[in-house]
Design a protein around this motif. Sequence first.
Motif, PDB file in Angstrom:
ATOM      1  N   ASP A 242       2.608 -30.757 -61.371  1.00  0.00           N
ATOM      2  CA  ASP A 242       1.259 -30.206 -61.563  1.00  0.00           C
ATOM      3  C   ASP A 242       0.762 -29.526 -60.291  1.00  0.00           C
ATOM      4  OD1 ASP A 242       1.278 -31.185 -64.133  1.00  0.00           O
ATOM      5  OD2 ASP A 242       0.118 -32.970 -63.649  1.00  0.00           O
ATOM      6  N   ILE A 243       1.045 -30.121 -59.162  1.00  0.00           N
ATOM      7  CA  ILE A 243       0.618 -29.533 -57.888  1.00  0.00           C
ATOM      8  C   ILE A 243       1.305 -28.183 -57.669  1.00  0.00           C
ATOM      9  CG2 ILE A 243       0.701 -29.823 -55.372  1.00  0.00           C
ATOM     10  CD1 ILE A 243       0.361 -32.892 -55.953  1.00  0.00           C
ATOM     11  N   LEU A 244       2.594 -28.102 -57.980  1.00  0.00           N
ATOM     12  CA  LEU A 244       3.314 -26.834 -57.825  1.00  0.00           C
ATOM     13  C   LEU A 244       2.752 -25.756 -58.758  1.00  0.00           C
ATOM     14  CD1 LEU A 244       6.987 -28.151 -57.496  1.00  0.00           C
ATOM     15  CD2 LEU A 244       5.500 -27.271 -55.665  1.00  0.00           C
ATOM     16  N   LEU A 245       2.426 -26.142 -59.987  1.00  0.00           N
ATOM     17  CA  LEU A 245       1.838 -25.178 -60.916  1.00  0.00           C
ATOM     18  C   LEU A 245       0.460 -24.741 -60.428  1.00  0.00           C
ATOM     19  CD1 LEU A 245       2.087 -23.565 -63.522  1.00  0.00           C
ATOM     20  CD2 LEU A 245       1.168 -25.543 -64.751  1.00  0.00           C
ATOM     21  N   LEU A 246      -0.320 -25.661 -59.893  1.00  0.00           N
ATOM     22  CA  LEU A 246      -1.633 -25.328 -59.351  1.00  0.00           C
ATOM     23  C   LEU A 246      -1.500 -24.336 -58.188  1.00  0.00           C
ATOM     24  CD1 LEU A 246      -4.626 -25.963 -59.710  1.00  0.00           C
ATOM     25  CD2 LEU A 246      -4.345 -27.841 -58.089  1.00  0.00           C
ATOM     26  N   ILE A 247      -0.495 -24.524 -57.365  1.00  0.00           N
ATOM     27  CA  ILE A 247      -0.233 -23.596 -56.256  1.00  0.00           C
ATOM     28  C   ILE A 247       0.117 -22.214 -56.802  1.00  0.00           C
ATOM     29  CG2 ILE A 247       1.373 -23.058 -54.378  1.00  0.00           C
ATOM     30  CD1 ILE A 247       1.460 -26.137 -53.838  1.00  0.00           C
ATOM     31  N   ALA A 248       0.939 -22.170 -57.864  1.00  0.00           N
ATOM     32  CA  ALA A 248       1.306 -20.882 -58.473  1.00  0.00           C
ATOM     33  C   ALA A 248       0.077 -20.173 -59.026  1.00  0.00           C
ATOM     34  CB  ALA A 248       2.341 -21.091 -59.575  1.00  0.00           C
ATOM     35  N   VAL A 249      -0.820 -20.921 -59.643  1.00  0.00           N
ATOM     36  CA  VAL A 249      -2.064 -20.331 -60.160  1.00  0.00           C
ATOM     37  C   VAL A 249      -2.903 -19.793 -59.001  1.00  0.00           C
ATOM     38  CG1 VAL A 249      -4.270 -20.861 -61.282  1.00  0.00           C
ATOM     39  CG2 VAL A 249      -2.141 -21.696 -62.281  1.00  0.00           C
ATOM     40  N   PHE A 250      -3.024 -20.562 -57.931  1.00  0.00           N
ATOM     41  CA  PHE A 250      -3.810 -20.132 -56.780  1.00  0.00           C
ATOM     42  C   PHE A 250      -3.239 -18.854 -56.173  1.00  0.00           C
ATOM     43  CE2 PHE A 250      -4.652 -20.074 -52.213  1.00  0.00           C
ATOM     44  CZ  PHE A 250      -6.046 -20.008 -52.239  1.00  0.00           C
ATOM     45  N   ILE A 251      -1.919 -18.787 -56.064  1.00  0.00           N
ATOM     46  CA  ILE A 251      -1.280 -17.586 -55.504  1.00  0.00           C
ATOM     47  C   ILE A 251      -1.566 -16.379 -56.401  1.00  0.00           C
ATOM     48  CG2 ILE A 251       0.966 -16.482 -55.070  1.00  0.00           C
ATOM     49  CD1 ILE A 251       1.931 -19.273 -54.094  1.00  0.00           C
ATOM     50  N   THR A 252      -1.452 -16.573 -57.716  1.00  0.00           N
ATOM     51  CA  THR A 252      -1.721 -15.485 -58.658  1.00  0.00           C
ATOM     52  C   THR A 252      -3.146 -14.977 -58.514  1.00  0.00           C
ATOM     53  OG1 THR A 252      -0.135 -16.378 -60.242  1.00  0.00           O
ATOM     54  CG2 THR A 252      -1.804 -14.883 -61.113  1.00  0.00           C
ATOM     55  N   VAL A 253      -4.086 -15.906 -58.465  1.00  0.00           N
ATOM     56  CA  VAL A 253      -5.505 -15.536 -58.428  1.00  0.00           C
ATOM     57  C   VAL A 253      -5.883 -14.917 -57.087  1.00  0.00           C
ATOM     58  CG1 VAL A 253      -7.823 -16.532 -58.442  1.00  0.00           C
ATOM     59  CG2 VAL A 253      -6.176 -17.237 -60.156  1.00  0.00           C
ATOM     60  N   SER A 254      -5.434 -15.513 -55.997  1.00  0.00           N
ATOM     61  CA  SER A 254      -5.870 -15.042 -54.680  1.00  0.00           C
ATOM     62  C   SER A 254      -5.156 -13.784 -54.212  1.00  0.00           C
ATOM     63  CB  SER A 254      -5.691 -16.156 -53.645  1.00  0.00           C
ATOM     64  OG  SER A 254      -4.344 -16.498 -53.526  1.00  0.00           O
ATOM     65  N   SER A 255      -4.002 -13.473 -54.798  1.00  0.00           N
ATOM     66  CA  SER A 255      -3.261 -12.298 -54.342  1.00  0.00           C
ATOM     67  C   SER A 255      -3.716 -11.008 -55.012  1.00  0.00           C
ATOM     68  CB  SER A 255      -1.765 -12.496 -54.605  1.00  0.00           C
ATOM     69  OG  SER A 255      -1.529 -12.480 -55.994  1.00  0.00           O
ATOM     70  N   GLY A 256      -4.639 -11.124 -55.946  1.00  0.00           N
ATOM     71  CA  GLY A 256      -5.113  -9.938 -56.644  1.00  0.00           C
ATOM     72  C   GLY A 256      -4.240  -9.536 -57.818  1.00  0.00           C
ATOM     73  N   MET A 257      -3.234 -10.353 -58.131  1.00  0.00           N
ATOM     74  CA  MET A 257      -2.374 -10.059 -59.275  1.00  0.00           C
ATOM     75  C   MET A 257      -3.206 -10.119 -60.557  1.00  0.00           C
ATOM     76  SD  MET A 257       0.972 -12.327 -58.173  1.00  0.00           S
ATOM     77  CE  MET A 257       1.757 -12.174 -59.749  1.00  0.00           C
ATOM     78  N   GLU A 258      -2.677  -9.507 -61.596  1.00  0.00           N
ATOM     79  CA  GLU A 258      -3.368  -9.508 -62.877  1.00  0.00           C
ATOM     80  C   GLU A 258      -3.513 -10.933 -63.396  1.00  0.00           C
ATOM     81  OE1 GLU A 258      -2.928  -7.718 -67.391  1.00  0.00           O
ATOM     82  OE2 GLU A 258      -1.356  -7.352 -65.921  1.00  0.00           O
ATOM     83  N   ILE A 259      -4.710 -11.268 -63.837  1.00  0.00           N
ATOM     84  CA  ILE A 259      -4.969 -12.581 -64.425  1.00  0.00           C
ATOM     85  C   ILE A 259      -4.809 -12.421 -65.926  1.00  0.00           C
ATOM     86  CG2 ILE A 259      -6.682 -14.380 -64.789  1.00  0.00           C
ATOM     87  CD1 ILE A 259      -7.823 -13.621 -62.041  1.00  0.00           C
ATOM     88  N   THR A 260      -3.828 -13.116 -66.463  1.00  0.00           N
ATOM     89  CA  THR A 260      -3.495 -12.981 -67.874  1.00  0.00           C
ATOM     90  C   THR A 260      -3.794 -14.276 -68.621  1.00  0.00           C
ATOM     91  OG1 THR A 260      -1.233 -13.755 -67.567  1.00  0.00           O
ATOM     92  CG2 THR A 260      -1.616 -11.386 -67.270  1.00  0.00           C
ATOM     93  N   THR A 261      -3.504 -14.245 -69.896  1.00  0.00           N
ATOM     94  CA  THR A 261      -3.623 -15.446 -70.717  1.00  0.00           C
ATOM     95  C   THR A 261      -2.750 -16.553 -70.138  1.00  0.00           C
ATOM     96  OG1 THR A 261      -4.045 -14.077 -72.653  1.00  0.00           O
ATOM     97  CG2 THR A 261      -3.346 -16.332 -73.060  1.00  0.00           C
ATOM     98  N   ALA A 262      -1.616 -16.199 -69.562  1.00  0.00           N
ATOM     99  CA  ALA A 262      -0.722 -17.206 -68.970  1.00  0.00           C
ATOM    100  C   ALA A 262      -1.416 -17.973 -67.852  1.00  0.00           C
ATOM    101  CB  ALA A 262       0.547 -16.542 -68.450  1.00  0.00           C
ATOM    102  N   THR A 263      -2.226 -17.294 -67.055  1.00  0.00           N
ATOM    103  CA  THR A 263      -2.969 -17.971 -65.994  1.00  0.00           C
ATOM    104  C   THR A 263      -3.910 -18.999 -66.606  1.00  0.00           C
ATOM    105  OG1 THR A 263      -2.908 -15.906 -64.737  1.00  0.00           O
ATOM    106  CG2 THR A 263      -4.411 -17.621 -63.957  1.00  0.00           C
TER     107      THR A 263
END
Length: 175
Positions: free
Chosen positions: A43-64
Amino acid sequence: MYLFIISAEVLFWVFVVAGLIARYMFGLKKLGGLLLLCTPIIDILLLIAVFITVSSGMEITTATGLAACYLGITVAFGHRMIKWADLRFSHWFGKGPKPERKYGAAHAKEEITGWLLHLLGWAIGNALLFAIIVYVDDPQRTVSLEGIMSTWAIVLVIDFIVSFSYVLAPRKKKA
C-alpha cells in the motif's frame, strides 16, 4: 497506473498466500507472520506511485482514482481478507475447524460489519481523492476523480441496501 494497481493486488495475495503456506505447510510461524506483515508495504508503494503521478504534473486518470479506492479498501478490509484466508488455510493444512457459513442474525451482523468496513474504505479513499483534488487545484485535471467519488457513493448506497436487507430477510439454512 493500472499496472501499479494490478501489481499491488497481485503482490498483496502473493504475500498473504506465501505467509500462510510458510505458517501452515512448513510450520514456520514467524516467517509466515513476517510475510503477512509485509502487506502494508504494498500500500505504501502504491501511495508513493500516486504521489509521483500527481506531483509530477502527469495526467490524472481514472486509474489514479482507482488507486485511491484500492488503498481505502485494503486499509479497511485487509485484515479481514487475511483472516478469511487464514481460516481456510488453517482448515486445509493445519487441521483447524471448517469455516462455517452464518445464517440469521449472525449473517446479518456479518453483512452490516462488511458494510461498515466498506464505509471506512470509502471514507479513506475519498479522503485521498479529495486530498489529490485540493493538492492539484486544477478542476480540468481532476474531473475523473470527482466522477469516481460520485460512482462510489452510489455503490456504497447499494451495498447499504443489500447488507441491511439481511436484517429484514435473514439468510435461512437450507433444510
